[in-house]
Design an enzyme around this catalytic site. Structure first.
Site, short mmCIF file in Angstrom:
data_model
loop_
_atom_site.label_atom_id
_atom_site.label_comp_id
_atom_site.label_asym_id
_atom_site.label_seq_id
_atom_site.Cartn_x
_atom_site.Cartn_y
_atom_site.Cartn_z
N ASN A 256 -196.69 51.09 12.19
CA ASN A 256 -197.72 51.96 12.76
C ASN A 256 -199.05 51.75 12.06
O ASN A 256 -200.11 51.74 12.70
CB ASN A 256 -197.30 53.43 12.67
CG ASN A 256 -196.40 53.83 13.83
OD1 ASN A 256 -196.87 54.00 14.95
ND2 ASN A 256 -195.10 53.92 13.58
N ASN B 299 -198.90 63.61 12.08
CA ASN B 299 -197.63 62.92 11.84
C ASN B 299 -197.14 62.36 13.16
O ASN B 299 -197.46 62.88 14.23
CB ASN B 299 -196.60 63.90 11.28
CG ASN B 299 -195.31 63.19 10.91
OD1 ASN B 299 -195.32 62.06 10.43
ND2 ASN B 299 -194.17 63.84 11.15
N HIS C 282 -193.48 61.17 15.06
CA HIS C 282 -192.03 61.36 14.90
C HIS C 282 -191.31 60.75 16.11
O HIS C 282 -191.74 60.94 17.25
CB HIS C 282 -191.73 62.87 14.79
CG HIS C 282 -190.28 63.13 14.59
ND1 HIS C 282 -189.65 62.92 13.38
CD2 HIS C 282 -189.31 63.54 15.44
CE1 HIS C 282 -188.37 63.20 13.50
NE2 HIS C 282 -188.13 63.59 14.74
N ASP D 6 -197.66 71.10 9.74
CA ASP D 6 -197.70 72.45 9.15
C ASP D 6 -196.62 72.52 8.09
O ASP D 6 -196.07 71.50 7.69
CB ASP D 6 -197.57 73.54 10.24
CG ASP D 6 -196.21 73.54 10.89
OD1 ASP D 6 -195.32 72.78 10.44
OD2 ASP D 6 -196.02 74.30 11.85
N GLY E 106 -193.60 73.42 8.16
CA GLY E 106 -192.22 73.11 8.54
C GLY E 106 -191.96 71.61 8.61
O GLY E 106 -192.82 70.79 8.31
N VAL E 107 -190.73 71.26 9.02
CA VAL E 107 -190.38 69.85 9.19
C VAL E 107 -190.58 69.49 10.66
O VAL E 107 -189.84 69.97 11.53
CB VAL E 107 -188.90 69.59 8.78
CG1 VAL E 107 -188.51 68.14 9.04
CG2 VAL E 107 -188.70 69.94 7.32
N ASP E 108 -191.60 68.71 10.97
CA ASP E 108 -191.91 68.27 12.34
C ASP E 108 -192.11 69.44 13.30
O ASP E 108 -191.64 69.40 14.45
CB ASP E 108 -190.80 67.33 12.87
CG ASP E 108 -190.58 66.12 11.96
OD1 ASP E 108 -191.58 65.63 11.40
OD2 ASP E 108 -189.43 65.68 11.81
N GLU F 144 -195.31 54.15 20.10
CA GLU F 144 -196.05 54.72 18.95
C GLU F 144 -197.29 53.90 18.65
O GLU F 144 -198.37 54.45 18.38
CB GLU F 144 -195.14 54.75 17.71
CG GLU F 144 -194.00 55.74 17.79
CD GLU F 144 -193.19 55.83 16.49
OE1 GLU F 144 -192.44 56.81 16.34
OE2 GLU F 144 -193.28 54.94 15.64
C1 GAR Z 1 -191.88 55.53 12.80
O1 GAR Z 1 -191.10 55.12 13.84
C2 GAR Z 1 -192.03 57.01 12.80
O2 GAR Z 1 -191.86 57.59 14.04
C3 GAR Z 1 -190.96 57.46 11.87
O3 GAR Z 1 -190.89 56.48 10.88
C4 GAR Z 1 -191.20 55.23 11.46
C5 GAR Z 1 -192.08 54.48 10.51
O4 GAR Z 1 -192.16 53.18 10.91
N1 GAR Z 1 -191.29 58.73 11.29
C6 GAR Z 1 -190.41 59.69 11.04
O5 GAR Z 1 -189.23 59.56 11.26
C7 GAR Z 1 -191.03 60.95 10.48
N2 GAR Z 1 -190.14 62.03 10.56
P1 GAR Z 1 -193.32 52.25 10.33
O6 GAR Z 1 -193.27 52.32 8.82
O7 GAR Z 1 -192.95 50.87 10.82
O8 GAR Z 1 -194.61 52.72 10.89
#
Ligand code: GAR
Length: 355
Positions: free
Chosen positions: A178, A274, A276, A308, A310-312, A341
């Site tokens: 990302n 964030n 997710h 915030d 909380g978690v997600d 993403e």
């Molecule tokens: C992403 O897919 C993101 O959605 C997830 O981690 C990955 C990171 O990938 N995030 C979570 O699970 C947060 N709860 P990246 O390092 O290749 O961007």
């Protein structure tokens, strides 16, 4: 040694007794007095007019950091004392190192104690109020100039230049795909911002290599705990200090597998994003893709949300659906979600920066 503009409590106590012997009054006030504005000047004039000698007790640098955050004070205690002594109203400046002014009040034993109009005699901190009552000190609450405060001054300065390039920080724990998509969007001109710093809680995370490849400051933050554990207070403070020092407008979590918490959040209200890999509020937390497949869902996707406590759980800003296919594995689903993403995150960042 250079001249000091700071007096000691003992010197002020002597002065107080000399004034009393002459039938004169010592006025004491306290505060940070970091960036002087007209509100301060008028307040101090008013305070001085109540007696014959005005003593200003200023918070020491460490207690200012505790009260106002790591970016303050702008001026050291010595400098603040020198600036204050340049005002006609101010006779002496002392420094105190605790959060409260009780010790300096006790040492100085003023005839009059003044506070700004955001206090009332009843809202004075209990400890200080009891002490003032015990010493028989007259308490005077003085009016403040509306709209004039150090925070207002600082905000005005930071928002002053409309052409200023907005800056972001990216925090991640993993490969950083990302992060790479965001950098590519910047390079192709689709996203107008500068990545000021990239932080990771994982020393050998791919995201830090991406930062170095792009000549962006890559910083490993020691989380102080095992993978997935709570960030220690020291780690939160280091992240916060780095973000503040980088003067970022937006904090982008991209696969950052730690929970961010106070006091970091209130430094960037509504400014931490964030991403997710699920359609929240479904499947927050770890292993979102595996859990969606195991639950027999025929669709999942990604969510970009504000962070915030909380978690997600923060306000949802954007979601992209991705179908779950027959025989899908968590890895295959994750890869297809990540394609979405990589398109969605740069677009949402652009929208948030435009606000
Ligand atoms: C992403 O897919 C993101 O959605 C997830 O981690 C990955 C990171 O990938 N995030 C979570 O699970 C947060 N709860 P990246 O390092 O290749 O961007």
């Amino acid at each position: 040694m250079s001249e000091t503009f700071l007096s000691t409590n003992a010197e002020i106590a002597v002065l107080r007794n000399e004034l009393e012997a002459q039938g004169k009054k010592l006025v004491l006030t306290n505060g940070v007095f970091d960036l002087l504005h007209v509100g301060h000047v008028r307040y101090l004039n008013e305070a001085k007019a109540l007696g014959d000698c005005l003593v200003v007790a200023i918070n020491g640098d460490e207690s200012v950091r505790e009260l106002k955050g790591p970016g303050r004070p702008v001026h050291t205690a010595e400098e603040r004392a020198e600036i204050l002594c340049g005002l006609e109203s101010v006779d002496r400046v002392v420094v105190f190192h605790e959060k409260r002014a009780s010790r300096v009040i006790e040492a100085v034993d003023p005839h009059i104690y003044t506070k700004g109009g955001d206090y009332t005699p009843d809202s004075l901190i209990d400890e200080e109020k009891q002490l003032l009552d015990r010493l028989g000190v007259e308490i005077r609450i003085l009016s403040l100039v509306p709209g004039k405060s150090t925070s207002a001054t600082l905000n005005q300065i930071s928002e002053e230049d409309p052409d200023r390039q907005k800056k972001i920080a990216i925090l991640g724990s993993g490969t950083g795909s990302n992060c790479l998509a965001i950098l590519e969007a910047i390079e192709s001109g689709k996203l107008e911002t500068e990545v000021a710093v990239i932080l990771s809680d994982v020393r050998d995370a791919g995201i830090l290599d991406i930062a170095r490849d792009h000549n962006i400051s890559a910083i490993h933050i020691d989380p102080g705990t095992e993978k997935g554990g709570q960030l220690t207070d020291a780690a939160i403070k280091e992240i916060m200090d780095r973000l503040i020092a980088s003067k970022v407008d937006l904090v982008v979590l991209a696969g950052f597998m730690r929970i961010v918490r106070e006091p970091l959040m209130s430094q960037f209200p509504g400014k931490i994003l964030n991403i997710h890999p699920s359609i929240l509020p479904k499947y927050p937390g770890l292993n979102a893709c595996r859990r969606a497949i195991e639950a027999g869902e025929n669709e999942s996707g990604c969510t970009i949300h504000l962070v915030d406590a909380g978690v997600d759980t923060g306000e949802i800003l954007r979601q992209e659906a991705v179908p779950i296919l027959e025989g899908d594995t968590p890895e295959a689903l994750q890869a297809r979600i990540q394609e979405q993403e990589h398109l969605a995150y740069p677009e949402e960042i652009a929208e948030q920066l435009a606000k």
